[in-house]
Design a protein around this motif. Sequence first.
Motif, PDB file in Angstrom:
ATOM      1  N   ALA A 112      23.453  -7.111  81.760  1.00  0.00           N
ATOM      2  CA  ALA A 112      24.335  -8.014  81.696  1.00  0.00           C
ATOM      3  C   ALA A 112      25.285  -8.042  80.286  1.00  0.00           C
ATOM      4  O   ALA A 112      26.405  -8.706  80.209  1.00  0.00           O
ATOM      5  N   GLU A 113      25.091  -7.407  79.518  1.00  0.00           N
ATOM      6  CA  GLU A 113      25.638  -6.935  78.140  1.00  0.00           C
ATOM      7  C   GLU A 113      26.905  -5.928  78.443  1.00  0.00           C
ATOM      8  O   GLU A 113      27.734  -5.653  77.772  1.00  0.00           O
ATOM      9  N   GLY A 114      26.871  -5.293  79.513  1.00  0.00           N
ATOM     10  CA  GLY A 114      27.847  -4.197  79.880  1.00  0.00           C
ATOM     11  C   GLY A 114      27.647  -3.055  79.048  1.00  0.00           C
ATOM     12  O   GLY A 114      26.420  -2.738  78.501  1.00  0.00           O
ATOM     13  N   THR A 115      28.759  -2.287  78.719  1.00  0.00           N
ATOM     14  CA  THR A 115      28.600  -0.899  77.985  1.00  0.00           C
ATOM     15  C   THR A 115      29.073  -1.083  76.642  1.00  0.00           C
ATOM     16  O   THR A 115      29.374  -2.279  76.173  1.00  0.00           O
ATOM     17  N   LEU A 116      28.958  -0.167  75.883  1.00  0.00           N
ATOM     18  CA  LEU A 116      28.948  -0.098  74.290  1.00  0.00           C
ATOM     19  C   LEU A 116      30.227  -0.129  73.837  1.00  0.00           C
ATOM     20  O   LEU A 116      30.503   0.416  72.617  1.00  0.00           O
ATOM     21  N   GLY A 117      31.652   0.144  74.815  1.00  0.00           N
ATOM     22  CA  GLY A 117      32.788   0.505  74.093  1.00  0.00           C
ATOM     23  C   GLY A 117      33.370   1.817  74.057  1.00  0.00           C
ATOM     24  O   GLY A 117      34.363   2.052  73.467  1.00  0.00           O
ATOM     25  N   GLY A 118      32.476   2.702  74.465  1.00  0.00           N
ATOM     26  CA  GLY A 118      32.866   4.298  74.249  1.00  0.00           C
ATOM     27  C   GLY A 118      34.065   4.405  75.174  1.00  0.00           C
ATOM     28  O   GLY A 118      34.832   5.377  74.690  1.00  0.00           O
ATOM     29  N   LEU A 119      34.181   3.814  76.331  1.00  0.00           N
ATOM     30  CA  LEU A 119      35.373   4.134  77.092  1.00  0.00           C
ATOM     31  C   LEU A 119      36.584   3.604  76.650  1.00  0.00           C
ATOM     32  O   LEU A 119      37.683   4.045  76.712  1.00  0.00           O
ATOM     33  N   VAL A 120      36.417   2.329  76.280  1.00  0.00           N
ATOM     34  CA  VAL A 120      37.597   1.571  75.589  1.00  0.00           C
ATOM     35  C   VAL A 120      38.143   2.452  74.547  1.00  0.00           C
ATOM     36  O   VAL A 120      39.364   2.601  74.176  1.00  0.00           O
ATOM     37  N   ARG A 121      37.267   2.809  73.511  1.00  0.00           N
ATOM     38  CA  ARG A 121      37.854   3.597  72.382  1.00  0.00           C
ATOM     39  C   ARG A 121      38.431   4.684  72.816  1.00  0.00           C
ATOM     40  O   ARG A 121      39.567   5.180  71.953  1.00  0.00           O
ATOM     41  N   GLN A 122      38.141   5.756  73.855  1.00  0.00           N
ATOM     42  CA  GLN A 122      38.773   6.744  74.408  1.00  0.00           C
ATOM     43  C   GLN A 122      40.196   6.351  74.757  1.00  0.00           C
ATOM     44  O   GLN A 122      41.117   7.061  74.998  1.00  0.00           O
ATOM     45  N   GLY A 123      40.490   4.956  75.150  1.00  0.00           N
ATOM     46  CA  GLY A 123      41.731   4.500  75.602  1.00  0.00           C
ATOM     47  C   GLY A 123      42.697   3.910  74.303  1.00  0.00           C
ATOM     48  O   GLY A 123      43.810   3.835  74.604  1.00  0.00           O
ATOM     49  N   GLU A 124      42.321   4.156  73.198  1.00  0.00           N
ATOM     50  CA  GLU A 124      42.915   3.652  72.070  1.00  0.00           C
ATOM     51  C   GLU A 124      43.732   4.851  71.438  1.00  0.00           C
ATOM     52  O   GLU A 124      43.431   6.106  71.746  1.00  0.00           O
ATOM     53  N   ALA A 125      44.858   4.379  70.571  1.00  0.00           N
ATOM     54  CA  ALA A 125      45.714   5.604  70.044  1.00  0.00           C
ATOM     55  C   ALA A 125      44.744   6.323  69.050  1.00  0.00           C
ATOM     56  O   ALA A 125      44.210   5.476  68.367  1.00  0.00           O
ATOM     57  N   PRO A 126      44.944   7.664  68.784  1.00  0.00           N
ATOM     58  CA  PRO A 126      45.608   8.356  69.404  1.00  0.00           C
ATOM     59  C   PRO A 126      44.919   9.054  70.439  1.00  0.00           C
ATOM     60  O   PRO A 126      45.229  10.220  71.081  1.00  0.00           O
ATOM     61  N   HIS A 127      43.699   8.506  70.858  1.00  0.00           N
ATOM     62  CA  HIS A 127      42.651   9.355  71.792  1.00  0.00           C
ATOM     63  C   HIS A 127      43.241   9.784  73.121  1.00  0.00           C
ATOM     64  O   HIS A 127      43.091  10.739  73.720  1.00  0.00           O
ATOM     65  N   LEU A 128      43.936   8.614  73.649  1.00  0.00           N
ATOM     66  CA  LEU A 128      44.386   8.659  75.102  1.00  0.00           C
ATOM     67  C   LEU A 128      45.271   9.676  75.057  1.00  0.00           C
ATOM     68  O   LEU A 128      45.297  10.359  76.198  1.00  0.00           O
ATOM     69  N   ALA A 129      46.330   9.649  74.359  1.00  0.00           N
ATOM     70  CA  ALA A 129      47.332  10.918  74.428  1.00  0.00           C
ATOM     71  C   ALA A 129      46.539  12.184  74.544  1.00  0.00           C
ATOM     72  O   ALA A 129      47.377  12.818  75.354  1.00  0.00           O
ATOM     73  N   GLU A 130      45.923  12.427  73.567  1.00  0.00           N
ATOM     74  CA  GLU A 130      45.187  13.727  73.508  1.00  0.00           C
ATOM     75  C   GLU A 130      44.746  14.146  74.785  1.00  0.00           C
ATOM     76  O   GLU A 130      44.546  14.996  75.258  1.00  0.00           O
ATOM     77  N   THR A 131      43.989  13.069  75.131  1.00  0.00           N
ATOM     78  CA  THR A 131      43.153  12.960  76.551  1.00  0.00           C
ATOM     79  C   THR A 131      44.046  13.524  77.632  1.00  0.00           C
ATOM     80  O   THR A 131      43.755  14.342  78.514  1.00  0.00           O
ATOM     81  N   LEU A 132      45.398  12.958  77.792  1.00  0.00           N
ATOM     82  CA  LEU A 132      46.151  13.101  78.957  1.00  0.00           C
ATOM     83  C   LEU A 132      46.611  14.607  78.792  1.00  0.00           C
ATOM     84  O   LEU A 132      46.962  15.193  79.840  1.00  0.00           O
ATOM     85  N   LEU A 133      46.966  15.178  77.689  1.00  0.00           N
ATOM     86  CA  LEU A 133      47.383  16.289  77.424  1.00  0.00           C
ATOM     87  C   LEU A 133      46.377  17.469  77.887  1.00  0.00           C
ATOM     88  O   LEU A 133      46.638  18.338  78.643  1.00  0.00           O
ATOM     89  N   ARG A 134      45.306  17.152  77.410  1.00  0.00           N
ATOM     90  CA  ARG A 134      44.014  18.080  77.890  1.00  0.00           C
ATOM     91  C   ARG A 134      44.008  18.136  79.443  1.00  0.00           C
ATOM     92  O   ARG A 134      43.644  19.188  79.928  1.00  0.00           O
ATOM     93  N   MET A 135      44.196  16.835  79.799  1.00  0.00           N
ATOM     94  CA  MET A 135      43.919  16.591  81.396  1.00  0.00           C
ATOM     95  C   MET A 135      44.992  17.468  81.922  1.00  0.00           C
ATOM     96  O   MET A 135      44.542  18.101  83.207  1.00  0.00           O
ATOM     97  N   LEU A 136      46.316  17.443  81.604  1.00  0.00           N
ATOM     98  CA  LEU A 136      47.280  18.273  82.256  1.00  0.00           C
ATOM     99  C   LEU A 136      47.146  19.901  82.168  1.00  0.00           C
ATOM    100  O   LEU A 136      47.432  20.620  83.229  1.00  0.00           O
ATOM    101  N   GLU A 137      46.462  20.160  80.875  1.00  0.00           N
ATOM    102  CA  GLU A 137      46.362  21.633  80.715  1.00  0.00           C
ATOM    103  C   GLU A 137      45.081  22.138  81.607  1.00  0.00           C
ATOM    104  O   GLU A 137      45.380  23.177  82.478  1.00  0.00           O
ATOM    105  N   ALA A 138      44.351  21.260  81.779  1.00  0.00           N
ATOM    106  CA  ALA A 138      43.178  21.627  82.937  1.00  0.00           C
ATOM    107  C   ALA A 138      43.425  21.827  84.209  1.00  0.00           C
ATOM    108  O   ALA A 138      43.025  22.535  85.044  1.00  0.00           O
ATOM    109  N   ALA A 139      44.460  20.827  84.539  1.00  0.00           N
ATOM    110  CA  ALA A 139      44.651  20.528  85.943  1.00  0.00           C
ATOM    111  C   ALA A 139      45.867  21.476  86.378  1.00  0.00           C
ATOM    112  O   ALA A 139      46.027  21.887  87.601  1.00  0.00           O
TER     113      ALA A 139
END
Length: 624
Positions: A522-549
């Motif tokens: 009922a308490e959900g998760t601990l915020g690790g995913l939302v933290r990856q969506g904050e700046a600057p983590h998401l931009a770096e994630t998107l670039l690594r994603m495109l390089e892998a794809a």
Amino acid sequence: MKRKLRVRQAQTVLPFGVGAVLDVQGESFVAAGIETWPQLKTPVPSERLAARLGVTGFFAAPHTLNDRYDRPDRPGVPYVRFPGWLFCGSCRAMVRFLRAHEKPGEPPVCTSCTAAPRLTPMRFVRICADGHLDDVDWWYWAHSRLAPERRASCSEAGGAWKARRLSFRVADRASGLEALSVRCGATGEGGRPCGAERDLLDILGPQSGRCPGRNPWQLPNEKATCGQQVHVVQRTAGNVYYPVVYSALDIPRTAEPPRAERNAEEAVLAHPYWTLLLGELGTSRADVFRGMIKDDTEAPDSLIDRLVAEATGAPAPPPADGPAVEETDLSRDEWYAFDAVELPQPTKEFAVRRGGLGLEGEAQEPWATLDAHVGGVVLADRLREVRALTGFRRHSPGGTLVSADTSGRLRWLPATEVYGEGIVLTLDERRLTAWENDPRVRSHVRGIRTDLDASFRAEQLTETTGSELSPRFLLLHTLAHLLIRQLSFDSGYTTASLRERVYGRQEYGQRGLLVYTAAGDAEGTLGGLVRQGEAPHLAETLLRMLEAAAWCSADPLCAEHTGQGFGNLNRAACHACTLLPETSCQTGNTLLDRALIVGSARVPGYFADVLTAGREYAAATALG
């Protein structure tokens, strides 16, 4: 020999919902229909989902017992032992185990052996395309190669359904199914041993005989007339159970009109023929001006009628008859909540806030190009999702749907609620429209649309893709898969614990995706995913994603594929680069194409210039 067999509350919807076979501690059971559920149930409110499925509400299974405080005899969701045919691994005797033989807390054991070993369920069952499930007629199988008169001479011919002299044998000098056989030890003609025996080499696949028309939890008088051919499969085979599950997010209601409707309204009011239409109302010229406004703005008649009424002071036209849009697309309101100018106020079920890539004013490549392709980011700190089981199919995903209420008398469905967090990523509307209007993109997607129209899953997938498969849906769906794979490295969640919701229906102005995790707590998760969506983590994630794809270990075969996966509904997408566990995907790992992301020789990729800018910057940096 006391033992406790339990199923978590969430598992009573998926994967062990009504009609599913459950293997636990060497025993096998099947979940009974909800008409047999106890009166003690937990309400699960979800008005939008109930309206979509045409039911009065949802209930979750009773909570799991607590060993210390709950009553040990508290009723739970019933699971019926299946298959009914068991065998002893020691003496190899087969036993037809009936409900009257059940002892609470005691597994079935062999009464013929001194050590009383536990009995093992037979591994083969019968299914049909109408959703029925039953035991194999093992007595008939053992006698199936005998002449009818010899078969009738067996002393157990009259009680074949509970034959007591069958044995499940294993040959020493053979392997595979040929080494397994069923033998009858009853008395035959003239008092001689029957001796009928047949191996299991040809057991799998379609068999002769008619389907009995029932499921294991139903009483004998509840069986239906069924003329379908039966198919013998392993009881844990994938085609034994295809659940049909719908889910919806719990979102607050808002009085703010959707942004897509506001944009259409502004386009109509700003059209050069709008004032001419108002001046020619009641004449034939008004129809001409109205048609040109509709062609240019793609505004529906209902919107133009409302704007005309507001401009002239006339009464507002009554709403058109027919089903509401919400009844056909659960994602519509969800997208409007994420895309609103003023985000809804936080509640205990829904809390979102606006985020971003943190690249505002960035001039350095590839960050500037990446920022131009992304429209915005919304972080969902708390989400509530309701998942409801409407029924199941057997033998094939296109088989007859069997309702979770096999009695047909109830107006509710089994459901479970889960809480989690997520990231909403939207693309730039102007760039997205320009990309999907490219003739090469439209020609490429037209081939996938042709394969989809020919697939028996077309009607099922239309609920997610819309009436017409658009390039933006394929793009966003593939992007969601690639992002989940990358986030599994960065956020610590496994790919199976992340899920997607694709908002790619152009008629609603959708242009985004939601990657979220939902936990049973009922308490959900601990915020690790939302933290990856904050700046600057998401931009770096998107670039690594495109390089892998940009490269798959199966390339160039994967990148140049013209049709792979289930029903040829994928293009450049395989297990090495794009596919996810099917529980994470809305469409069962179909309608994916990595080329629409990174580009290929046949089609331009939406993020191809981001990759080019990144490579040029890396080369310039390496050269100094």
